[in-house]
Design a protein around this motif. Sequence first.
Motif: not given
Length: 504
Positions: A206-213
Amino acid sequence: AILETYPHLPAHAHEEQTDPIMLLRVATLAAIGVASVNAAAILETYPLTADCDCNSVNVNTCAETSAAICGPSYCTDMNTAAKCDNSATTDITIATELAKVKTQTCTQATETKCTQAWLDANINVGRNGDGGVIAAYCTDRYLVLQTTMKPGWTTDMNDISQPPGGTASDNTACVTGEISSTMGKLETQVFPLEHVYELWGTELSTQNDIYFSNGAQATGQTDTGRYFSDGASVNIALPADAGVGISVAGQSIYPLYSNTRQITLESCEVDSCNEHVGQGGGQPHLHGDPFSATTGKCLYSPENYTNADGTQDLTVHPPAIGFSYDGPLIYGRHLANTAPGFSTGLDNCGGHVHDSYAYHYHPQVVQATTSSGNKGISKSANTGKTYPAFVAGPYNCWKAKITDTGASGSESATAYFWNKGQSKDTTGVCSGSVNYWVKPGYTLPGAGATKASTATAIAATGSGYIATSTTTTTAADGTSATSSSAASVVASFAVAAAIAIAAM
């Protein structure tokens, strides 16, 4: 327990796994149809003496068959629908599009993959001389490829059992095949350099999930800007509708899974090099490792493993085969347990660090198990079957943060590499650049004469390669003079790469 990979098994692979992150990984893979199996069994299933490629349907021996597709042995029923015929679509004029590349005032970065030697050794025109990369260069922050996205080899897409459905240029329903490819634009593909990207200290899916608009996949909505999710336990922060990187020949590399979170092999929808044309046309993109045991087939083969003398040597570090959008390189699969890095296991993202190599990815072979959603002739009879699946690089996560905070370090300057949202002003050629690769016959705007006298383009013919040596002199007015010579050599792009890396 998760060590179902080939052939990156750490020394303690046989031990029972109790680490909570690893157990989460086991549960995640099981939910999407990848079996958690005993490591010793995998070493039997995928022995180092077998190349185990996409033509293999025998999971126990990896024995080759005459099949021209990747997938379980049940992928034999052919979809008889008409092929999506996009042959009437007008392709771009490459020289015209390349001339639109901007220039900027900057100083080229000097890390290894920005050097003339590395670019000449690793960027190539493909097996048939028609690979997608037209130019490659570094700015002060990025490695940039200008590519048509073509694979650079002969594809087998008409042999795919259940190709993706689509719509032809005349708006009729169809399935994709050889005549479905289109080349509508020259794409600018951007990869942050090592001094720009930042690695996570974790390897969580789940790392990087915050960067999916647009967040996670959601029922009834498109996959644009979203990551893989079943709305419950399965969340993998890799794009559900886009690639994770680009090959050294310029072809797009997608995750192992389709947008339905199903391994494409189970769906019987990729050819012998793990590729297909998507529903919307364009060039074929990869959903797996483009390796073949057959000389001259797919992106790379055992003949590409060569030492500094140009002799085939499977004990060398695998050659570079691609670039991941988060920044790290993608190298090929290990073919010998004595090769550098073999004893250092891959993490959940599919990469590792060893010796003098910075963090990088490798393809791996995993044992997958078919679900009830398989596309075989008889779904119920084929449920629960095991087969080899071929991860191309990033597996269940990107190891680096997929954001660039910009030259000023401000959050407002953020650009996401995988969504093609970069400003053309920041990806332009540094005026007067001397370290770059350009396909023979083309000129890179704003660049000076290359520091080295030759730019090597590599194309395979049979068991050897044709190395085309091109000298380009660019005048101040942008005109250029080009001379070329060709010689047949039994070598690969790995030779000069090994020399360049050894010089680090």
